[in-house]
Enzyme design. Structure first.
Site, PDB file in Angstrom:
ATOM      1  N   ASN A  50       0.795  -1.070   0.058  1.00 18.91           N
ATOM      2  CA  ASN A  50       0.018   0.061   0.002  1.00 18.91           C
ATOM      3  C   ASN A  50       0.877   1.352   0.183  1.00 18.91           C
ATOM      4  O   ASN A  50       1.535   1.492   0.765  1.00 18.91           O
ATOM      5  CB  ASN A  50      -0.965   0.008   1.286  1.00 18.91           C
ATOM      6  CG  ASN A  50      -1.587   1.242   1.305  1.00 18.91           C
ATOM      7  OD1 ASN A  50      -2.475   1.637   0.284  1.00 18.91           O
ATOM      8  ND2 ASN A  50      -1.550   1.926   2.384  1.00 18.91           N
ATOM      9  N   GLU A  51       0.732   2.017  -1.140  1.00 15.53           N
ATOM     10  CA  GLU A  51       1.537   3.314  -1.182  1.00 15.53           C
ATOM     11  C   GLU A  51       2.877   3.166  -0.916  1.00 15.53           C
ATOM     12  O   GLU A  51       3.585   3.876  -0.308  1.00 15.53           O
ATOM     13  CB  GLU A  51       0.935   4.456  -0.294  1.00 15.53           C
ATOM     14  CG  GLU A  51      -0.636   4.714  -0.659  1.00 15.53           C
ATOM     15  CD  GLU A  51      -1.326   5.874   0.136  1.00 15.53           C
ATOM     16  OE1 GLU A  51      -0.645   6.284   1.149  1.00 15.53           O
ATOM     17  OE2 GLU A  51      -2.398   6.370  -0.236  1.00 15.53           O
ATOM     18  N   GLU A  77      -8.001   4.816  -4.359  1.00 10.99           N
ATOM     19  CA  GLU A  77      -8.311   5.407  -3.217  1.00 10.99           C
ATOM     20  C   GLU A  77      -8.564   7.006  -3.472  1.00 10.99           C
ATOM     21  O   GLU A  77      -7.744   7.685  -4.049  1.00 10.99           O
ATOM     22  CB  GLU A  77      -7.180   5.321  -2.223  1.00 10.99           C
ATOM     23  CG  GLU A  77      -7.243   4.238  -1.159  1.00 10.99           C
ATOM     24  CD  GLU A  77      -6.146   4.315  -0.036  1.00 10.99           C
ATOM     25  OE1 GLU A  77      -6.077   5.564   0.465  1.00 10.99           O
ATOM     26  OE2 GLU A  77      -5.312   3.442   0.267  1.00 10.99           O
ATOM     27  N   TRP A 116     -12.435   5.776  -0.344  1.00  7.32           N
ATOM     28  CA  TRP A 116     -11.845   5.354   0.866  1.00  7.32           C
ATOM     29  C   TRP A 116     -12.538   6.213   1.869  1.00  7.32           C
ATOM     30  O   TRP A 116     -12.588   7.493   2.068  1.00  7.32           O
ATOM     31  CB  TRP A 116     -10.223   5.777   0.956  1.00  7.32           C
ATOM     32  CG  TRP A 116      -9.600   5.620   2.270  1.00  7.32           C
ATOM     33  CD1 TRP A 116      -9.549   6.506   3.151  1.00  7.32           C
ATOM     34  CD2 TRP A 116      -9.168   4.510   2.701  1.00  7.32           C
ATOM     35  NE1 TRP A 116      -8.852   5.779   4.599  1.00  7.32           N
ATOM     36  CE2 TRP A 116      -8.648   4.703   4.203  1.00  7.32           C
ATOM     37  CE3 TRP A 116      -9.044   2.888   2.081  1.00  7.32           C
ATOM     38  CZ2 TRP A 116      -7.982   3.464   4.778  1.00  7.32           C
ATOM     39  CZ3 TRP A 116      -8.499   2.136   2.762  1.00  7.32           C
ATOM     40  CH2 TRP A 116      -7.770   2.240   4.142  1.00  7.32           C
TER      41      TRP A 116
END
Length: 352
Positions: A146-147, A264, A306
């Site tokens: 994630n990211e 997101e 999100w």
């Protein structure tokens, strides 16, 4: 998964999937990680909490019941739920020489920890469905991280080398599911001209080169203009969003030749002057852009807001939370977009 690890709270997970399905949502992105500590999924490298793993089994089972497919992320960039910092701390505690959290991408021991987690998750036999995760059709895709961000190398090359190693590793275990990196969409050094679309800074990822890795099946973007462009008004933030979506769609179509998913976005309740109508307006604008771009280009595969929660999940509030049962207007915005995208899918003759 964390909520479902308490059997008395599992109804909340069921509620979220039921409400999301009723609103027409078909994809949910959630975590297949929780690292460090006895209440986590991975207590220490290779040591798992079976109760928490069964909670993830339950999440997959509930998604399956409600016709929702999953994108499962395998590690966090941030310290929330352990993430990259926990992996580095594990190595440090075992006597491995480490410099900083960015060693996650380069240290052989830490990369071994990550690969072991990937294998443990993908080969897991679900105690409810009796199907291995790597064979589970309810899972649409895996997300590497994630990211991902890297402070010691803003060019994107360090993360790219990691993706080039980890993407083939995932595919060596599971060739059935799609795979994506988990990128926010920041441009790096591979095409310097594209950096003009960044919100004034780089984070160490490279949307172009990271997604050109052969084993990566689709590209992703995130966007939080209220956070990235703090102090700018709604007009400026929305203009940024439009440029962000358009530039990435163009690159996905012409350079990457891969689908793009907006995995997101949201508007925080902590923003000055926030109210539900402003959030609905923001979401409507983003959804309209996604629909228009998908209609004209065909490469934009959809958007995931999100984050959806159930009532009583306040400990997960971060300002962006949406409880559908508490906001009929927002639920309507989501339902309308779902209906439009499903109709577009049929009109374009897209097959899964």
């Amino acid at each position: 998964m964390n909520v479902a690890s308490n059997p008395n709270e599992r109804y909340k997970v069921s509620n979220v999937f039921r409400e999301a399905s009723a609103a027409g949502l078909t994809i949910c992105r959630t975590w297949a990680f929780s690292d460090g500590g006895n209440q986590s999924l991975q207590i220490s490298p290779g040591i798992y909490n079976e109760n928490v793993f069964q909670a993830l089994d339950f999440v997959i089972g509930e998604a399956k019941k409600n016709g929702v497919r999953l994108i499962l992320s395998l590690v966090n960039n941030y310290k929330d739920f352990g993430g990259r910092p926990q992996y580095v701390e594990w190595a440090n505690s075992s006597g491995v020489q480490v410099n900083n959290d960015d060693d996650f991408y380069t240290n052989p021991v830490i990369k071994g920890y990550y690969k072991n987690h990937v294998k443990s998750v993908l080969t897991r036999i679900n105690t409810i469905t009796k199907i291995a995760y790597k064979d589970e059709p309810t899972i649409m895709a895996w997300e590497l991280i994630n990211e991902p961000r890297c402070q010691v190398d803003y060019s994107g090359k360090t993360i790219n080398a990691w993706v080039e190693e980890m993407a083939p590793y995932v595919k060596s275990i599971d060739k059935k599911h799609l795979l994506e990196v988990g990128l926010e969409g920041f441009y790096g050094d591979s095409i310097p001209d594209r950096k003009q679309y960044n919100p004034g800074f780089q984070v160490g990822s490279d949307f172009i080169s990271n997604n050109l890795v052969n084993e990566i099946d689709f590209a992703t973007i995130h966007a939080y203009p209220d956070n990235w462009l703090t102090g700018q008004n709604d007009t400026v933030q929305m203009a940024f969003m439009q440029r962000w979506m358009t530039s990435h769609l163009e690159d996905s179509r012409t350079i990457l030749k891969k689908p793009l998913v907006f995995t997101e976005f949201g508007k925080s309740k902590n923003d000055p002057g926030y109210d539900i109508s402003s959030r609905d307006s923001f979401m409507n604008s983003v959804y309209s852009s996604i629909y228009g771009l998908a209609q004209n280009g065909g490469t934009f595969a959809g958007g995931l807001v999100w984050q959806l929660l159930d009532e009583g999940m306040d400990s997960y509030n971060d300002g962006y939370e949406i409880v559908l049962t508490q906001s009929s207007s927002t639920s309507n915005v989501i339902s309308q977009q779902s209906s439009k995208m499903i109709a577009l899918e049929h009109n374009l003759g897209i097959k899964h």
